[in-house]
Design an enzyme around this catalytic site. Structure first.
Site, PDB file in Angstrom:
ATOM      1  CE  LYS A 189      -3.522   2.245   2.445  1.00 24.26           C
ATOM      2  NZ  LYS A 189      -4.459   2.537   3.689  1.00 24.26           N
ATOM      3  CD  GLU A 195       9.318  -6.010   6.812  1.00 30.83           C
ATOM      4  OE1 GLU A 195       8.960  -4.952   6.407  1.00 30.83           O
ATOM      5  OE2 GLU A 195       9.198  -6.171   7.972  1.00 30.83           O
ATOM      6  N   GLY A 244      -4.767  -1.760   4.860  1.00 35.67           N
ATOM      7  CA  GLY A 244      -3.837  -2.768   4.566  1.00 35.67           C
ATOM      8  C   GLY A 244      -4.446  -3.916   4.898  1.00 35.67           C
ATOM      9  NE  ARG A 245      -5.955  -3.323  11.028  1.00 33.42           N
ATOM     10  CZ  ARG A 245      -5.358  -1.989  11.096  1.00 33.42           C
ATOM     11  NH1 ARG A 245      -4.157  -1.784  10.468  1.00 33.42           N
ATOM     12  NH2 ARG A 245      -5.633  -0.753  11.888  1.00 33.42           N
ATOM     13  CD  GLU A 330      -1.451  -3.776  11.553  1.00 33.38           C
ATOM     14  OE1 GLU A 330       0.011  -3.981  11.581  1.00 33.38           O
ATOM     15  OE2 GLU A 330      -1.866  -3.634  10.262  1.00 33.38           O
ATOM     16  CG  HIS A 360      -2.580 -34.430  18.838  1.00 25.71           C
ATOM     17  ND1 HIS A 360      -2.766 -35.606  19.314  1.00 25.71           N
ATOM     18  CD2 HIS A 360      -3.432 -34.394  17.715  1.00 25.71           C
ATOM     19  CE1 HIS A 360      -3.793 -36.382  18.638  1.00 25.71           C
ATOM     20  NE2 HIS A 360      -4.195 -35.455  17.705  1.00 25.71           N
ATOM     21  CE  LYS A 489       6.212  -0.500   9.681  1.00 24.83           C
ATOM     22  NZ  LYS A 489       4.969  -0.157   8.984  1.00 24.83           N
TER      23      LYS A 489
END
Ligand code: F6P
Length: 519
Positions: A189, A195, A244-245, A330, A360, A489
């Site tokens: 965005k 990254e 973004g999400r 977030e 498990h 960041k």
């Protein structure tokens, strides 16, 4: 703030009594009709929550006092409900609901452009692989959906993802692929995410001579994508009113369209649209996302639970809890209200893994572990798919049986008296019995999808999106910003530069020592 604070304290008093979930089925003969809701292929059963009709009335009253209906109207009309960033929040417009005529026009044009592009690429056959590069909202949604689509769609291209800055991520994504047959889709965005830029650069280097035509971008910041070297005609836009999400419905889903076809993607959007309309139009007491949000508020603010498990009994939904971690934590993991007041008891920790694997691992804790929540363990959302898409009916029956058994076991538990009877011959019965006792009365919701179709998945994701919105309104936090991710960041940029220069910088002794370890 004060009012909401008072409302939530009232809720805590309301919850300060013992409720036996199993007994509620006798006490409330219509329990299933009030606590089970359906929208299209999605059915949600809230009846195994430690919540009775009286408590639900209190929750609905709370929602009304928090002006939920007014906030919902503001959301759909495109008001700037993301106040700290002064933005509207209109991911629903990507599904054809809400926003202005201008929003709808932009969306329609982009959908046509995406579909044309995807169809042309699929017909051309030059590309056999797509490497989708992005992180957070630019990764989790597409990745979840890609896994799920595999159950139904015919995938004509291989789809790989590179998200982490760890070189292993990009290495795994390109391993064994021929660059001449690979399209890289860089999705960001902001087009400023470390990254994604680094992975984009590495893949661009790998693409080599093909770099000019084999890399496209999806972004809300066209200028930065151009600076990065993407040709303007290869950039697909989205808008600042898409968080973004909440962005998988936008051009962020382009890789999915290319891999699975535009029709599959349209079904996905239509599923979400049906949930949007349900959320927008149904009265609060018959509203699925509202119910789900209120149940979560009850568990958090009434019963004091600090976490919420989400366990999909579906391998192809195994990324669902990771997706929800971003969506919910977030959005609502905040300690300051919209008005700047301090607040507590907002978003619980969201966690989970696929069933039956979790049985498990952490189910021991769910059944017998302590927690700060009133009845121990953590509330669970079970998600199951009723259709067998794998042509393995025996496996599917076992999967569903396990899912249903777990919610029943969490609720019923096992009395110490029964344990004592079963182990009467043991000399150490006094020590043993408490260890083999299950307290029970642990709350859960079971969501079933009739099938794992794109449409059903659209319903499911939109349900949680709207749940998150409702909870944000009740907690009075801005669900659409994420200032808490910024500090780390900035520090990472500084540390990276200092390590490259061999400089110590100005850090605490622990950080300085860690930096010193890096050769
Ligand atoms: O982690 C913070 C965040 O801004 C998320 O909200 C977002 O989904 C992710 O980074 C990726 O951002 P972008 O799409 O701008 O690269």
């Amino acid at each position: 703030m004060t009012n909401r604070h008072n409302f939530l304290s009232t809720l805590a008093s309301e919850a300060d009594r013992d409720i036996s979930i199993a007994s509620l089925f006798d006490a409330e003969p219509n329990r299933l009709s009030r606590f089970v809701m359906r929208e299209g292929p999605l059915r949600a059963d809230f009846s195994k929550q430690a919540l009775d009709g009286k408590a639900l009335d209190a929750l609905l009253d709370l929602a009304a006092k928090c002006d939920l209906e007014e906030w919902r109207a503001k959301l759909f009309s495109g008001e700037r409900v993301n106040t700290s960033e002064d933005r509207a929040v209109l991911h629903m417009a990507l599904r054809g609901v809400g926003g202005t005529a201008e929003n709808q026009k932009e969306v329609a044009e982009m959908r046509t452009r995406m579909a044309d592009y995807a169809n042309a690429l699929r017909a051309d056959g030059k590309f056999k692989n797509i490497v989708h590069i992005g992180i957070g909202g630019s990764d989790l949604g597409p990745r979840l959906v890609a896994d799920a689509f595999e159950a139904r769609a015919e995938q004509s291209l291989t789809l790989r993802f590179a998200e982490n800055v760890d070189g292993a991520s990009v290495n795994d994504a390109i391993k064994g692929l021929n660059p001449a047959e690979t399209l890289a889709v860089v999705v960001s965005k902001s087009f400023g995410t470390q990254e994604t830029k680094m992975n984009g650069e590495s893949v661009r280097d790998w693409l080599g001579q093909y770099g000019g035509t084999n890399m496209i971008a999806v972004t809300a910041n066209r200028d930065r994508a151009v600076d990065f070297g993407i040709a303007p005609e290869n950039i697909f836009d989205f808008w600042d009113w898409v968080g973004g999400r909440y962005s998988v419905w936008s051009a962020v889903g382009l890789s999915l369209q290319i891999a699975y076809g535009p029709d599959v993607f349209s079904d996905f959007l239509d599923g979400a649209k049906a949930m949007d309309l349900h959320f927008r139009d149904q009265p609060l007491q018959e509203n699925l996302p509202v119910m789900m949000a209120l149940v979560g508020i009850w568990n958090r603010n009434g019963l004091g639970y600090g976490s919420q498990a989400v366990i999909p009994y579906a391998r192809r939904l195994r990324k669902f809890s990771a997706f929800l971690q971003q969506l919910e934590m977030e959005s609502n993991g905040k300690s300051a209200t919209r008005d700047g007041d301090a607040t507590t008891l907002t978003c619980p920790v969201i966690w989970g893994d696929e069933g039956t694997n979790g049985q498990h691992a952490f189910f021991q804790w769910l059944h017998q572990g302590p927690s700060e929540g009133r009845y121990g363990g953590a509330p669970v959302d079970f998600v199951a798919v009723l259709t067998d898409h794998e042509n393995r009916p025996a496996h599917h029956a076992a999967l569903l049986a396990n899912c249903f058994a777990q919610s029943e076991a969490l609720m019923l538990g096992k009395d110490e008296a029964v344990v004592r009877k079963e182990n009467a011959a043991r000399a150490d019965i006094d020590a043993l019995a408490p260890q083999k006792t299950f307290p029970g009365n642990r709350p859960s919701t079971t969501i079933t999808l009739d099938e794992l179709s794109p449409n059903a998945l659209g319903h499911l994701i939109a349900l949680y999106e709207h749940k998150t919105f409702v909870q944000g309104i009740i907690w009075n936090v801005n669900s659409f910003d994420q200032w808490g991710v910024e500090l780390g960041k900035v520090l990472a940029e500084t540390i990276l530069l200092e390590m490259a220069a061999g400089a110590a910088g100005d850090h605490d002794p622990s950080t300085t020592a860690l930096m010193g370890l890096v050769k």
